[in-house]
Design a protein around this motif. Structure first.
Motif, PDB file in Angstrom:
ATOM      1  N   PHE A 257      -9.376  -5.878  -3.295  1.00 49.38           N
ATOM      2  CA  PHE A 257      -9.331  -5.455  -1.891  1.00 49.38           C
ATOM      3  C   PHE A 257     -10.714  -5.010  -1.432  1.00 49.38           C
TER       4      PHE A 257
ATOM      5  N   TYR B 207       0.824  -1.209   0.000  1.00 50.28           N
ATOM      6  CA  TYR B 207       0.000   0.000   0.000  1.00 50.28           C
ATOM      7  C   TYR B 207       0.859   1.260   0.000  1.00 50.28           C
TER       8      TYR B 207
ATOM      9  N   MET C 173      -5.836  -5.548   6.196  1.00 49.38           N
ATOM     10  CA  MET C 173      -4.849  -5.105   5.205  1.00 49.38           C
ATOM     11  C   MET C 173      -3.617  -6.012   5.212  1.00 49.38           C
TER      12      MET C 173
ATOM     13  N   THR D 148      -2.978   0.327  -3.887  1.00 49.35           N
ATOM     14  CA  THR D 148      -1.937  -0.681  -4.111  1.00 49.35           C
ATOM     15  C   THR D 148      -1.084  -0.332  -5.313  1.00 49.35           C
TER      16      THR D 148
ATOM     17  N   PHE E   6      -4.612  -9.370   3.690  1.00 42.75           N
ATOM     18  CA  PHE E   6      -4.760  -9.255   2.233  1.00 42.75           C
ATOM     19  C   PHE E   6      -3.380  -9.206   1.576  1.00 42.75           C
TER      20      PHE E   6
END
Length: 359
Positions: free
Chosen positions: A308, A281, A349, A299, A352
């Motif tokens: 996401f 990120y 986050m 991203t 992911f």
């Protein structure tokens, strides 16, 4: 149904304790047998509501006695027109920091006989870093700024001291979330649907000497007419004012604006730290200009951003899609957004990122 984590930029999340009071009062307010939505705005019950709302806001923001507090309609967007109509005489100055300031500029330019100068802009850096505001001399009737930009994620937390004219501020997205000295401004306006309550209400805080400078304005667009009539020249947004009163009480119970700002800084720092420590990120906003309440991140790959958002929604993280002009994701962390929601988002986050291989 279990409540989700709502990251909407507005209308935005409201505190559950406030929603429960609204729910309790909905059918009969204080034993009246009438909902707040049914009360006459001329009734003693509603007069107490609006009086309490003003008193609480004055206390929370330490509003000086020579300022009027108005509860109006039309959203912040109507203020784009009301401000230049009331305060603009010959020449006004604007700072362009994004979508909402651009709209304010465009509306001011429609006022006949008024020169509108954009004295600073961050357009060249795609609104990712606030511009330096130059000396503003008395050739201008006022300077207009947007303190927080919901779409671009930038903020003015400190107001420059080299401004010798009244400062007008659109504080729609960070009123009551950061501490400002009201005396530094000639006029503050804010749509309610982010930190004050439901949509439909606009708060205006205006120094008294700035009212009544121009004659023959339409009554509904004249600050003095609205002030002289106690914000009730016509039927005000009664339910939204009632909800705002409850929100002001909630902020006061938490310790006031200074305490709320500490909480908001903790939330923002937690999310920014997760972004900075990630290989996936990134934040598009320069560190010194970053908002505490609206945090865009991405991203760098559109397909990953979409994935996401889909996976986030499946886990109860709603309204994270970034504005179409910026892309990526955006987390709006207004006063009512809980710290545990930020912690949960950060955990997601990381999960992911691990699942997509950090690329």
């Amino acid at each position: 149904m279990e409540r989700v984590f709502n990251f909407s930029a507005g209308p935005a999340i409201m505190p559950v304790p406030v929603l429960k009071i609204i729910q309790k009062d909905l059918l009969s307010y204080q034993g009246s047998g009438m909902s707040v939505m049914e009360l006459s705005h001329r009734s003693s019950l509603f007069q107490s509501i609006i009086n309490d709302a003003e008193s609480l806001l004055r206390e929370l923001m330490e509003i000086p006695s020579n300022y009027k507090v108005l509860f109006l309609q039309g959203g912040a967007s109507l203020q784009f027109t009301m401000v230049p109509l009331n305060l603009g005489k010959t020449k006004v100055a604007y700072v362009d920091t994004g979508s909402w300031s651009k709209k304010a500029i465009e509306e001011a330019q429609k006022v006949e006989g008024l020169t509108v100068d954009v004295i600073a802009s961050s357009k060249e850096n795609h609104y990712t870093k606030n511009p330096i505001i130059p000396l503003v001399d008395k050739e201008y009737d006022y300077l207009h700024i947007t303190t927080n930009n919901t779409i671009e994620g930038t903020v003015f937390l400190n107001i420059p001291t080299n401004i010798n004219v009244p400062v007008v501020a659109d504080m729609s997205s960070n009123i009551l979330s950061s501490s400002y000295n009201v005396s530094d401004f000639g006029l503050i306006y804010a749509g309610a649907q982010k930190n004050i309550g439901p949509s439909g209400l606009t708060v205006v805080i205006i120094r008294e000497d700035l009212m009544g400078q121009k004659n023959q304005l339409p009554a509904m667009l004249d600050y003095k007419v609205q002030a002289d009539n106690g914000s009730m020249y016509n039927t005000p947004p009664t339910f939204a004012i009632y909800a705002a009163k409850l929100m002001f009480e909630w902020v006061k119970e938490l310790g006031g604006v200074a305490e709320i700002e500490k909480i908001n800084r903790t939330k923002a720092e937690l999310l920014y730290e997760a972004i900075e420590n990630s290989a996936l990120y990134r934040s598009p906003v320069a560190a010194e200009s970053r908002s505490l309440t609206n945090i865009p991140f991405m991203t760098g790959k559109e397909e990953l951003d979409k994935l996401f958002i889909i996976q986030a929604e499946s886990k109860g993280f709603m309204n994270l899609k970034g504005h179409r002009s910026v892309g990526g994701m955006r987390a709006s962390l207004y006063n009512a957004f809980p710290l545990e929601g930020v912690k949960a988002l950060v955990a997601f986050m990381k999960e992911f990122e691990a699942n997509v291989g950090g690329v």
